[in-house]
Structure formats: C-alpha cells, structure tokens
Design a protein around this motif. Structure first.
Motif, PDB file in Angstrom:
ATOM      1  N   THR A   1       5.017  11.537  -1.492  1.00  0.00           N
ATOM      2  CA  THR A   1       6.340  12.161  -1.469  1.00  0.00           C
ATOM      3  C   THR A   1       6.504  13.244  -2.528  1.00  0.00           C
ATOM      4  O   THR A   1       7.431  14.045  -2.452  1.00  0.00           O
ATOM      5  CB  THR A   1       7.436  11.107  -1.671  1.00  0.00           C
ATOM      6  N   GLY A   2       5.623  13.256  -3.537  1.00  0.00           N
ATOM      7  CA  GLY A   2       5.641  14.323  -4.521  1.00  0.00           C
ATOM      8  C   GLY A   2       6.508  14.081  -5.739  1.00  0.00           C
ATOM      9  O   GLY A   2       6.706  14.994  -6.534  1.00  0.00           O
TER      10      GLY A   2
ATOM     11  N   ALA B   1       9.195   5.707 -12.586  1.00  0.00           N
ATOM     12  CA  ALA B   1       9.283   5.302 -11.179  1.00  0.00           C
ATOM     13  C   ALA B   1       7.895   5.179 -10.547  1.00  0.00           C
ATOM     14  O   ALA B   1       7.628   4.251  -9.782  1.00  0.00           O
ATOM     15  CB  ALA B   1      10.122   6.300 -10.392  1.00  0.00           C
ATOM     16  N   ALA B   2       7.002   6.096 -10.873  1.00  0.00           N
ATOM     17  CA  ALA B   2       5.647   6.047 -10.318  1.00  0.00           C
ATOM     18  C   ALA B   2       4.889   4.831 -10.850  1.00  0.00           C
ATOM     19  O   ALA B   2       4.214   4.130 -10.088  1.00  0.00           O
ATOM     20  CB  ALA B   2       4.895   7.331 -10.649  1.00  0.00           C
TER      21      ALA B   2
ATOM     22  N   LEU C   1       0.832  -1.213   0.000  1.00  0.00           N
ATOM     23  CA  LEU C   1       0.000   0.000   0.000  1.00  0.00           C
ATOM     24  C   LEU C   1       0.864   1.259   0.000  1.00  0.00           C
ATOM     25  O   LEU C   1       0.540   2.243  -0.670  1.00  0.00           O
ATOM     26  CB  LEU C   1      -0.942   0.000   1.206  1.00  0.00           C
ATOM     27  N   TRP C   2       1.967   1.211   0.745  1.00  0.00           N
ATOM     28  CA  TRP C   2       2.858   2.367   0.772  1.00  0.00           C
ATOM     29  C   TRP C   2       3.464   2.605  -0.609  1.00  0.00           C
ATOM     30  O   TRP C   2       3.558   3.747  -1.071  1.00  0.00           O
ATOM     31  CB  TRP C   2       3.956   2.220   1.815  1.00  0.00           C
ATOM     32  N   LEU C   3       3.875   1.535  -1.291  1.00  0.00           N
ATOM     33  CA  LEU C   3       4.443   1.713  -2.622  1.00  0.00           C
ATOM     34  C   LEU C   3       3.431   2.337  -3.583  1.00  0.00           C
ATOM     35  O   LEU C   3       3.805   3.145  -4.436  1.00  0.00           O
ATOM     36  CB  LEU C   3       4.931   0.378  -3.181  1.00  0.00           C
ATOM     37  N   VAL C   4       2.182   1.966  -3.459  1.00  0.00           N
ATOM     38  CA  VAL C   4       1.151   2.554  -4.316  1.00  0.00           C
ATOM     39  C   VAL C   4       0.986   4.042  -3.999  1.00  0.00           C
ATOM     40  O   VAL C   4       0.843   4.871  -4.902  1.00  0.00           O
ATOM     41  CB  VAL C   4      -0.189   1.805  -4.150  1.00  0.00           C
ATOM     42  N   ALA C   5       1.025   4.405  -2.743  1.00  0.00           N
ATOM     43  CA  ALA C   5       0.784   5.799  -2.340  1.00  0.00           C
ATOM     44  C   ALA C   5       2.035   6.679  -2.413  1.00  0.00           C
ATOM     45  O   ALA C   5       1.914   7.901  -2.549  1.00  0.00           O
ATOM     46  CB  ALA C   5       0.246   5.829  -0.910  1.00  0.00           C
TER      47      ALA C   5
END
Length: 81
Positions: A27-28, A39-40, A18-22
């Motif tokens: 982080t911008g 990267a996104a 979930l953190w990788l998705v968000a």
C-alpha cells in the motif's frame, strides 16, 4: 462440517497474517529505504504471529490426520491389532 469450517478459518487467518506482513509495502505507507514507521512494525509483527500460529496449527492438524490414517491402515492390514 466443523472440521472444514475450522480449517477454512485457519486458512483465512494464515492469508490475513500474510497480508498484514505485506500491506505496509504493497500500500506504500512504509516508504522504501526510510526508517520503519510504528504502523509498519506493528503490522509485520502481528501479521507474522498470526501467520505462524495458523501455519503451525494447520501443520499439527495435518500431522494428526496422517497419524490417524496410518493407524487405520495398519489395522486394515492386520485385523488382530
């Protein structure tokens, strides 16, 4: 003990996914309204796969546990089985 450790690892994998998705948005480094960076895209796909895999495994474990509890409950009520 092993079950608790495994469930904890799956929970961490789920939260990590979930953190990788968000992360690109929190982080911008994925600007709003701009074309998606490589990267996104990578973070969203890998994070989504990690989170989905961990969730499905946790759901499977929960289903197996409920099935086992139901089986035990049935035997406790009817000792002839």
């Amino acid at each position: 003990m092993k079950t608790t450790l495994g469930l904890g690892a799956l929970a961490l994998l789920f939260v990590g996914g979930l953190w990788l998705v968000a992360a690109p948005f929190v982080t911008g480094y994925q600007p709003r309204g701009a074309a998606w960076t490589d990267a996104a895209v990578n973070d969203v796909w890998i994070g989504g796969l990690l989170a989905a895999g961990a969730f499905l495994t946790l759901a499977g474990y929960a289903a197996a546990t409920l099935r086992e509890l139901a089986r035990r409950g049935r035997h406790a009520v009817d000792p002839t089985r």
